[in-house]
Design an enzyme around this catalytic site. Structure first.
Site, PDB file in Angstrom:
ATOM      1  N   ARG A  83      -0.073  15.172  12.383  1.00  0.00           N
ATOM      2  CA  ARG A  83       0.679  14.698  11.217  1.00  0.00           C
ATOM      3  C   ARG A  83       1.120  15.897  10.387  1.00  0.00           C
ATOM      4  O   ARG A  83       0.563  16.188   9.319  1.00  0.00           O
ATOM      5  CB  ARG A  83      -0.150  13.714  10.400  1.00  0.00           C
ATOM      6  CG  ARG A  83      -0.353  12.416  11.161  1.00  0.00           C
ATOM      7  CD  ARG A  83      -1.005  11.338  10.358  1.00  0.00           C
ATOM      8  NE  ARG A  83      -0.114  10.716   9.402  1.00  0.00           N
ATOM      9  CZ  ARG A  83      -0.429   9.581   8.751  1.00  0.00           C
ATOM     10  NH1 ARG A  83      -1.562   8.991   8.976  1.00  0.00           N
ATOM     11  NH2 ARG A  83       0.416   9.063   7.886  1.00  0.00           N
ATOM     12  N   ASP A 130       3.775   0.423  12.147  1.00  0.00           N
ATOM     13  CA  ASP A 130       2.505  -0.099  11.645  1.00  0.00           C
ATOM     14  C   ASP A 130       2.230  -1.518  12.130  1.00  0.00           C
ATOM     15  O   ASP A 130       1.106  -2.007  12.029  1.00  0.00           O
ATOM     16  CB  ASP A 130       2.463  -0.033  10.104  1.00  0.00           C
ATOM     17  CG  ASP A 130       2.486   1.410   9.620  1.00  0.00           C
ATOM     18  OD1 ASP A 130       2.178   2.315  10.415  1.00  0.00           O
ATOM     19  OD2 ASP A 130       2.824   1.641   8.442  1.00  0.00           O
ATOM     20  N   CYS A 168      -4.629  13.181  12.665  1.00  0.00           N
ATOM     21  CA  CYS A 168      -5.409  11.975  12.404  1.00  0.00           C
ATOM     22  C   CYS A 168      -5.454  11.140  13.670  1.00  0.00           C
ATOM     23  O   CYS A 168      -4.959  11.553  14.715  1.00  0.00           O
ATOM     24  CB  CYS A 168      -4.820  11.186  11.252  1.00  0.00           C
ATOM     25  SG  CYS A 168      -3.376  10.258  11.710  1.00  0.00           S
ATOM     26  N   ARG A 192      -9.100  -0.022   3.815  1.00  0.00           N
ATOM     27  CA  ARG A 192      -8.173   0.946   3.207  1.00  0.00           C
ATOM     28  C   ARG A 192      -6.853   0.272   2.860  1.00  0.00           C
ATOM     29  O   ARG A 192      -6.128   0.742   1.988  1.00  0.00           O
ATOM     30  CB  ARG A 192      -7.849   2.074   4.209  1.00  0.00           C
ATOM     31  CG  ARG A 192      -8.867   3.179   4.284  1.00  0.00           C
ATOM     32  CD  ARG A 192      -8.340   4.291   5.171  1.00  0.00           C
ATOM     33  NE  ARG A 192      -6.943   4.541   4.871  1.00  0.00           N
ATOM     34  CZ  ARG A 192      -5.981   4.727   5.779  1.00  0.00           C
ATOM     35  NH1 ARG A 192      -6.260   4.731   7.050  1.00  0.00           N
ATOM     36  NH2 ARG A 192      -4.734   4.941   5.411  1.00  0.00           N
ATOM     37  N   LYS A 210       0.821  -1.216   0.000  1.00  0.00           N
ATOM     38  CA  LYS A 210       0.000   0.000   0.000  1.00  0.00           C
ATOM     39  C   LYS A 210       0.850   1.259   0.000  1.00  0.00           C
ATOM     40  O   LYS A 210       0.628   2.176  -0.788  1.00  0.00           O
ATOM     41  CB  LYS A 210      -0.918   0.023   1.227  1.00  0.00           C
ATOM     42  CG  LYS A 210      -1.578   1.372   1.476  1.00  0.00           C
ATOM     43  CD  LYS A 210      -2.480   1.367   2.686  1.00  0.00           C
ATOM     44  CE  LYS A 210      -1.849   1.773   3.985  1.00  0.00           C
ATOM     45  NZ  LYS A 210      -1.597   3.226   4.155  1.00  0.00           N
ATOM     46  N   ASN A 211       1.836   1.299   0.922  1.00  0.00           N
ATOM     47  CA  ASN A 211       2.558   2.557   1.092  1.00  0.00           C
ATOM     48  C   ASN A 211       3.546   2.837  -0.031  1.00  0.00           C
ATOM     49  O   ASN A 211       4.029   3.964  -0.162  1.00  0.00           O
ATOM     50  CB  ASN A 211       3.213   2.609   2.474  1.00  0.00           C
ATOM     51  CG  ASN A 211       2.153   2.746   3.570  1.00  0.00           C
ATOM     52  OD1 ASN A 211       0.996   3.067   3.281  1.00  0.00           O
ATOM     53  ND2 ASN A 211       2.524   2.479   4.808  1.00  0.00           N
TER      54      ASN A 211
HETATM   55  C1  EPZ Z   1       3.951   6.724   6.534  1.00  0.00           C
HETATM   56  O1  EPZ Z   1       3.257   7.859   7.017  1.00  0.00           O
HETATM   57  C2  EPZ Z   1       2.940   5.618   6.429  1.00  0.00           C
HETATM   58  N1  EPZ Z   1       1.879   6.047   5.530  1.00  0.00           N
HETATM   59  C3  EPZ Z   1       2.391   5.274   7.804  1.00  0.00           C
HETATM   60  O2  EPZ Z   1       1.576   4.126   7.648  1.00  0.00           O
HETATM   61  C4  EPZ Z   1       3.524   4.917   8.745  1.00  0.00           C
HETATM   62  O3  EPZ Z   1       3.025   4.749  10.045  1.00  0.00           O
HETATM   63  C5  EPZ Z   1       4.575   6.018   8.748  1.00  0.00           C
HETATM   64  O4  EPZ Z   1       4.999   6.314   7.385  1.00  0.00           O
HETATM   65  C6  EPZ Z   1       5.817   5.666   9.545  1.00  0.00           C
HETATM   66  O5  EPZ Z   1       6.388   4.497   9.030  1.00  0.00           O
HETATM   67  C7  EPZ Z   1       2.090   6.040   4.210  1.00  0.00           C
HETATM   68  O6  EPZ Z   1       3.143   5.673   3.712  1.00  0.00           O
HETATM   69  C8  EPZ Z   1       0.956   6.462   3.358  1.00  0.00           C
HETATM   70  P1  EPZ Z   1       6.219   9.955   8.507  1.00  0.00           P
HETATM   71  P2  EPZ Z   1       3.952   9.289   6.946  1.00  0.00           P
HETATM   72  O7  EPZ Z   1       6.268  11.204   7.697  1.00  0.00           O
HETATM   73  O8  EPZ Z   1       4.835   9.330   5.755  1.00  0.00           O
HETATM   74  C9  EPZ Z   1       6.738  13.286  11.935  1.00  0.00           C
HETATM   75  C10 EPZ Z   1      -0.335   2.819   7.769  1.00  0.00           C
HETATM   76  O9  EPZ Z   1      -0.885   2.265   8.762  1.00  0.00           O
HETATM   77  N2  EPZ Z   1       6.737  14.243  10.804  1.00  0.00           N
HETATM   78  O10 EPZ Z   1       7.308   8.960   8.339  1.00  0.00           O
HETATM   79  O11 EPZ Z   1       2.892  10.310   7.056  1.00  0.00           O
HETATM   80  C11 EPZ Z   1       5.375  12.644  12.139  1.00  0.00           C
HETATM   81  O12 EPZ Z   1       4.540  13.446  12.940  1.00  0.00           O
HETATM   82  C12 EPZ Z   1       0.169   4.236   7.899  1.00  0.00           C
HETATM   83  O13 EPZ Z   1      -0.157   2.256   6.691  1.00  0.00           O
HETATM   84  C13 EPZ Z   1       7.012  15.570  11.052  1.00  0.00           C
HETATM   85  O14 EPZ Z   1       7.262  15.997  12.179  1.00  0.00           O
HETATM   86  O15 EPZ Z   1       4.823   9.233   8.264  1.00  0.00           O
HETATM   87  C14 EPZ Z   1       5.750  11.318  12.758  1.00  0.00           C
HETATM   88  O16 EPZ Z   1       5.930  11.495  14.140  1.00  0.00           O
HETATM   89  C15 EPZ Z   1      -0.227   4.878   9.165  1.00  0.00           C
HETATM   90  N3  EPZ Z   1       7.027  16.442   9.985  1.00  0.00           N
HETATM   91  C16 EPZ Z   1       7.104  10.977  12.126  1.00  0.00           C
HETATM   92  O17 EPZ Z   1       7.589  12.215  11.599  1.00  0.00           O
HETATM   93  C17 EPZ Z   1       6.780  16.029   8.706  1.00  0.00           C
HETATM   94  O18 EPZ Z   1       6.804  16.875   7.789  1.00  0.00           O
HETATM   95  C18 EPZ Z   1       7.061   9.964  11.003  1.00  0.00           C
HETATM   96  O19 EPZ Z   1       6.096  10.358  10.018  1.00  0.00           O
HETATM   97  C19 EPZ Z   1       6.499  14.695   8.478  1.00  0.00           C
HETATM   98  C20 EPZ Z   1       6.483  13.803   9.549  1.00  0.00           C
END
Ligand code: EPZ
Length: 427
Positions: free
Chosen positions: A122, A305, A117, A397, A22-23
């Site tokens: 996020r 995840d 969310c 999803r 998915k991701n």
């Molecule tokens: C991806 O989300 C995945 N989603 C998530 O999977 C997964 O939990 C996550 O990566 C971590 O592995 C998709 O790929 C669509 P991040 P993403 O940016 O990219 C902080 C699922 O269940 N952050 O790696 O949105 C954030 O708050 C989903 O399949 C900032 O501070 O996650 C978090 O604490 C849920 N500023 C950490 O970084 C930013 O600009 C990691 O977030 C971006 C993120």
């Protein structure tokens, strides 16, 4: 509204075929915009987040042709809009990948500003940090975020936090930026490598994906290609937990065992027997579950995840486990559901202390988000008697045919129509 009715207590056995990631898919589909031509994408999971991405592409003017349920031809030659409608972009958080792709091809893009969310805040500040470094400006108006640049120039970006989304979005925008981009402190998940491989197949010049520094030499133009998406690491991990929690014996087909190592290591430590093959893996449990200490971290650490699934498994371990959530602020909301099944878990902030119990008891359960929903199914599969899982829309999803796949493994699970709020809970 649908719910799943599960008669648990039976060991799962047999084979399950894992779908595409998915991701990876939710980034690769927007990336087809950069081709300005035809791409044939194989191993696309048939899940609602993928359907939403295809709908967005279609609304922007792309031609979409379904070849089979998991293969689509996407022709982005005639895209005639750079604005993703509010309704579609709000269906799926990953719509933010359209910003990077539209910015890279057209110099501007607009999607709904993602809010917080179920997992906690996020932010997308790191995505915007990269776009700004490449010369773009961003503005937010009436809930929409717009990025715009006369032309994009490669740059050096050091991310303040390791972010999957920011790493992928920066790659999308930099692939055709003028000059060289260096991205440091990037995410290293298998889907990062998959996106880089896809962009390189389209003619991009990207090195280092899978390490913490990615170097991109901008090219003038990309072109269409054929590409097959990697297997889904978390779907695979979920079926591994299904086997472990039911004392089953399950072989997973179409997996990349290397991608599963952080999960495999913990499940072995918990007492599961795991055999790895080229693109398959067999997991069995015969003895008791050992308690564990688990902390979620960016890849190659234990994936966040998988956290709800691992916590659920550990409710049945012989002793005290500690699970620390290292990525999201609010990823233990599902614990209340497990407590109603008789689990013994105390959550303090980002840490859950789990005292193993002998059995979980059946209960009406709610899928509070995608992975928590999968964890509720696993909990129900382990409990003797009938449980129901509500709000399955979250689960669909990200899990293709989960009910049918579990049925093939011998689970007694079925979908039934559930009128809204039909489930009364014993609280
Ligand atoms: C991806 O989300 C995945 N989603 C998530 O999977 C997964 O939990 C996550 O990566 C971590 O592995 C998709 O790929 C669509 P991040 P993403 O940016 O990219 C902080 C699922 O269940 N952050 O790696 O949105 C954030 O708050 C989903 O399949 C900032 O501070 O996650 C978090 O604490 C849920 N500023 C950490 O970084 C930013 O600009 C990691 O977030 C971006 C993120």
């Amino acid at each position: 509204m649908e719910k799943y009715v599960i008669h648990g207590g039976k060991p799962l056995s047999g084979e399950v075929v894992i779908g595409g990631a998915k991701n990876a898919a939710v980034a690769i589909l927007p990336a087809t915009i950069l081709a300005g031509g035809k791409c044939l994408i194989e191993n696309l999971p048939c899940i609602s987040d993928v359907m939403a991405s295809l709908q967005i592409l279609s609304e922007l003017g792309a031609g979409i042709r379904m070849v089979t349920r998991n293969i689509y031809e996407i022709d982005t030659t005639n895209i005639n809009s750079t604005e993703v409608s509010n309704e579609l972009s709000r269906q799926m958080r990953a719509s933010y990948y359209f910003l990077g792709a539209l910015l890279g091809r057209f110099g501007s893009g607009q999607v709904a500003m993602p809010g917080g969310c179920n997992l906690g805040p996020r932010p997308i500040d790191q995505h915007l940090k990269a776009f700004t470094a490449f010369g773009a400006e961003d503005s937010v108006e009436y809930g929409q975020i717009r990025v715009k640049a006369d032309h994009l120039v490669g740059s050096h970006v050091f991310f303040d936090t390791v972010s999957v989304g920011a790493t992928m979005n920066a790659m999308l925008a930099a692939a055709t930026a003028q000059g060289t981009t260096v991205l440091e402190n990037v995410a290293r998940e298998p889907h990062i490598v998959d996106l880089a491989n896809f962009l390189n197949m389209m003619g991009a010049d990207i090195h280092g994906a899978g390490t913490d520094v990615i170097k991109i030499h901008g090219v003038k133009q990309l072109h269409g290609c054929n590409y097959s998406i990697i297997p889904d690491q978390i779907e695979a991990g979920s079926y591994m937990v299904a086997a472990a929690i039911t004392k089953g014996d399950v072989t997973l087909r179409n997996v990349t065992p290397k991608h599963l190592e952080p999960i495999t290591a913990k499940l072995r430590a918990a007492g599961c027997e795991i055999e790895e093959f080229d693109d398959a893996l067999r997991i069995r449990r015969t003895g008791n579950l050992h308690p564990l200490k688990v902390k979620t971290m960016p890849h190659p650490g234990f994936p966040t995840d998988m956290q709800p699934l691992m916590t659920t498994l550990l409710t049945l371990a012989d002793g005290t486990s500690i699970v620390t959530e290292g990525i999201w602020e609010n990823r233990f909301r599902y614990v209340d559901e497990l407590l109603r099944m008789g689990a013994n878990i105390q959550v303090d902030g980002q840490v859950a202390v789990i005292e193993g119990v002998r059995k979980l008891r059946p209960a009406p359960l709610r899928a509070t988000d995608l992975r928590a929903g999968a964890a509720m199914i696993m909990a129900a599969l382990s409990a003797d008697g009938i449980s129901e899982v509500d709000e399955t829309i979250h689960i669909e999803r990200g899990y293709e045919n989960i009910v049918e796949k579990l049925q093939l493994l011998g689970a007694d699970i079925r979908r039934v129509e559930a009128p809204r709020n039909a489930i009364t809970r014993a609280i």
